[in-house]
Design a protein around this motif. Structure first.
Motif, PDB file in Angstrom:
ATOM      1  N   ASP A  50       0.800  -1.227   0.000  1.00  0.00           N
ATOM      2  CA  ASP A  50       0.000   0.000   0.000  1.00  0.00           C
ATOM      3  C   ASP A  50       0.832   1.275   0.000  1.00  0.00           C
ATOM      4  OD1 ASP A  50      -2.390  -1.353  -0.031  1.00  0.00           O
ATOM      5  OD2 ASP A  50      -2.638  -1.312   2.146  1.00  0.00           O
ATOM      6  N   ALA A  51       2.147   1.143   0.009  1.00  0.00           N
ATOM      7  CA  ALA A  51       3.015   2.326   0.087  1.00  0.00           C
ATOM      8  C   ALA A  51       2.822   3.223  -1.132  1.00  0.00           C
ATOM      9  CB  ALA A  51       4.467   1.898   0.194  1.00  0.00           C
ATOM     10  N   ASP A  52       2.877   4.518  -0.899  1.00  0.00           N
ATOM     11  CA  ASP A  52       2.774   5.501  -1.986  1.00  0.00           C
ATOM     12  C   ASP A  52       4.051   5.496  -2.812  1.00  0.00           C
ATOM     13  OD1 ASP A  52       0.260   6.366  -1.209  1.00  0.00           O
ATOM     14  OD2 ASP A  52       1.068   7.918   0.111  1.00  0.00           O
ATOM     15  N   THR A  53       3.886   5.772  -4.101  1.00  0.00           N
ATOM     16  CA  THR A  53       5.047   5.916  -4.968  1.00  0.00           C
ATOM     17  C   THR A  53       5.475   7.372  -4.954  1.00  0.00           C
ATOM     18  OG1 THR A  53       4.285   4.125  -6.390  1.00  0.00           O
ATOM     19  CG2 THR A  53       5.888   5.633  -7.323  1.00  0.00           C
ATOM     20  N   ASN A  54       6.730   7.595  -4.653  1.00  0.00           N
ATOM     21  CA  ASN A  54       7.296   8.946  -4.676  1.00  0.00           C
ATOM     22  C   ASN A  54       8.715   8.839  -5.226  1.00  0.00           C
ATOM     23  OD1 ASN A  54       8.975   8.104  -2.499  1.00  0.00           O
ATOM     24  ND2 ASN A  54       7.376   8.652  -1.042  1.00  0.00           N
ATOM     25  N   LEU A  55       9.377   9.949  -5.369  1.00  0.00           N
ATOM     26  CA  LEU A  55      10.717   9.941  -5.945  1.00  0.00           C
ATOM     27  C   LEU A  55      11.673   9.088  -5.120  1.00  0.00           C
ATOM     28  CD1 LEU A  55      12.575  10.904  -8.170  1.00  0.00           C
ATOM     29  CD2 LEU A  55      13.024  12.962  -6.831  1.00  0.00           C
ATOM     30  N   TYR A  56      11.552   9.128  -3.807  1.00  0.00           N
ATOM     31  CA  TYR A  56      12.396   8.309  -2.933  1.00  0.00           C
ATOM     32  C   TYR A  56      12.201   6.820  -3.224  1.00  0.00           C
ATOM     33  CZ  TYR A  56      14.181   6.029   1.241  1.00  0.00           C
ATOM     34  OH  TYR A  56      14.854   5.189   2.100  1.00  0.00           O
ATOM     35  N   SER A  57      10.967   6.376  -3.321  1.00  0.00           N
ATOM     36  CA  SER A  57      10.718   4.956  -3.565  1.00  0.00           C
ATOM     37  C   SER A  57      11.166   4.549  -4.971  1.00  0.00           C
ATOM     38  CB  SER A  57       9.253   4.597  -3.336  1.00  0.00           C
ATOM     39  OG  SER A  57       8.421   5.206  -4.286  1.00  0.00           O
ATOM     40  N   ILE A  58      11.012   5.453  -5.943  1.00  0.00           N
ATOM     41  CA  ILE A  58      11.476   5.162  -7.306  1.00  0.00           C
ATOM     42  C   ILE A  58      12.994   4.977  -7.314  1.00  0.00           C
ATOM     43  CG2 ILE A  58      11.791   6.169  -9.611  1.00  0.00           C
ATOM     44  CD1 ILE A  58       8.971   7.399  -9.278  1.00  0.00           C
ATOM     45  N   LEU A  59      13.709   5.875  -6.641  1.00  0.00           N
ATOM     46  CA  LEU A  59      15.170   5.769  -6.582  1.00  0.00           C
ATOM     47  C   LEU A  59      15.619   4.554  -5.774  1.00  0.00           C
ATOM     48  CD1 LEU A  59      16.221   9.512  -6.236  1.00  0.00           C
ATOM     49  CD2 LEU A  59      16.558   7.993  -8.197  1.00  0.00           C
ATOM     50  N   LEU A  60      14.927   4.270  -4.672  1.00  0.00           N
ATOM     51  CA  LEU A  60      15.266   3.103  -3.864  1.00  0.00           C
ATOM     52  C   LEU A  60      15.080   1.822  -4.679  1.00  0.00           C
ATOM     53  CD1 LEU A  60      16.158   2.088  -1.100  1.00  0.00           C
ATOM     54  CD2 LEU A  60      13.756   1.988  -0.451  1.00  0.00           C
ATOM     55  N   ASN A  61      13.988   1.729  -5.427  1.00  0.00           N
ATOM     56  CA  ASN A  61      13.757   0.564  -6.282  1.00  0.00           C
ATOM     57  C   ASN A  61      14.826   0.454  -7.353  1.00  0.00           C
ATOM     58  OD1 ASN A  61      11.455  -0.162  -4.884  1.00  0.00           O
ATOM     59  ND2 ASN A  61      10.073   0.862  -6.289  1.00  0.00           N
ATOM     60  N   ALA A  62      15.228   1.579  -7.927  1.00  0.00           N
ATOM     61  CA  ALA A  62      16.260   1.567  -8.966  1.00  0.00           C
ATOM     62  C   ALA A  62      17.605   1.118  -8.394  1.00  0.00           C
ATOM     63  CB  ALA A  62      16.362   2.939  -9.622  1.00  0.00           C
ATOM     64  N   VAL A  63      17.917   1.554  -7.183  1.00  0.00           N
ATOM     65  CA  VAL A  63      19.166   1.127  -6.532  1.00  0.00           C
ATOM     66  C   VAL A  63      19.121  -0.381  -6.247  1.00  0.00           C
ATOM     67  CG1 VAL A  63      20.550   1.335  -4.424  1.00  0.00           C
ATOM     68  CG2 VAL A  63      19.743   3.388  -5.605  1.00  0.00           C
ATOM     69  N   ALA A  64      17.975  -0.873  -5.782  1.00  0.00           N
ATOM     70  CA  ALA A  64      17.831  -2.313  -5.556  1.00  0.00           C
ATOM     71  C   ALA A  64      17.969  -3.072  -6.880  1.00  0.00           C
ATOM     72  CB  ALA A  64      16.486  -2.612  -4.901  1.00  0.00           C
ATOM     73  N   ALA A  65      17.412  -2.519  -7.958  1.00  0.00           N
ATOM     74  CA  ALA A  65      17.539  -3.148  -9.279  1.00  0.00           C
ATOM     75  C   ALA A  65      19.000  -3.199  -9.707  1.00  0.00           C
ATOM     76  CB  ALA A  65      16.703  -2.396 -10.309  1.00  0.00           C
ATOM     77  N   PHE A  66      19.761  -2.138  -9.385  1.00  0.00           N
ATOM     78  CA  PHE A  66      21.194  -2.141  -9.682  1.00  0.00           C
ATOM     79  C   PHE A  66      21.861  -3.326  -8.987  1.00  0.00           C
ATOM     80  CE2 PHE A  66      25.572  -1.341  -8.652  1.00  0.00           C
ATOM     81  CZ  PHE A  66      26.107  -0.908  -9.856  1.00  0.00           C
ATOM     82  N   GLY A  67      21.566  -3.508  -7.713  1.00  0.00           N
ATOM     83  CA  GLY A  67      22.169  -4.609  -6.953  1.00  0.00           C
ATOM     84  C   GLY A  67      21.800  -5.973  -7.511  1.00  0.00           C
TER      85      GLY A  67
END
Length: 146
Positions: A50-67
């Motif tokens: 249920d978490a909202d999508t915001n710039l922080y979550s987009i960047l966090l997901n992208a960093v996790a995708a990098f890993g």
């Protein structure tokens, strides 16, 4: 096969197969992200979903995708979805397997980040060599394994 379905003597992966690989990778990534959120923040599944999508979550997901990309590309020349569906990523200039951990991480980072803007999905439908926007940025093709 015409010239648009082969590169470097590989058959280009179909749009349908690429979509399924994307969905498998998305599912795998969600499991990893949920596990990390649970480990660090004790978030339950409902709160995570249920978490909202915001710039922080987009960047966090992208960093996790990098890993995840950095871990998977040296092993599979692609992500988990690619491996399951017997496709791989190759360099568009040389035709060599795209299996460097840093470049794989960057490709998954760019893919994850751009996917938030729908651009890669639309681009794929119009490209003759089935390249998404992130394939163009990282100079790659997704092909069938031999």
């Amino acid at each position: 096969m015409n010239e648009h379905t082969k590169v470097f003597n590989y058959k280009i992966a179909s749009k349908k197969k690429r979509f399924y690989a994307f969905m498998l990778e998305l599912f795998f990534s969600l499991i990893v992200l949920f596990a990390l959120n649970y480990l660090f923040y004790q978030e339950d599944l409902d709160t995570f979903l249920d978490a909202d999508t915001n710039l922080y979550s987009i960047l966090l997901n992208a960093v996790a995708a990098f890993g995840i990309g950095a871990a998977c590309y040296p092993l599979f020349s692609g992500n988990i979805g690619h491996r399951i569906l017997n496709i791989k990523v190759i360099d568009a200039k040389t035709g060599n397997d795209f299996n460097n951990f840093f470049e794989g991480g960057i490709r998954e980072f760019v893919k994850n980040f751009l996917s938030n803007f729908i651009l890669p999905v639309i681009w794929l439908f119009f490209d003759k060599k089935h390249q998404n926007a992130y394939d163009k940025v990282t100079n790659t093709y997704v092909v069938e394994r031999k």
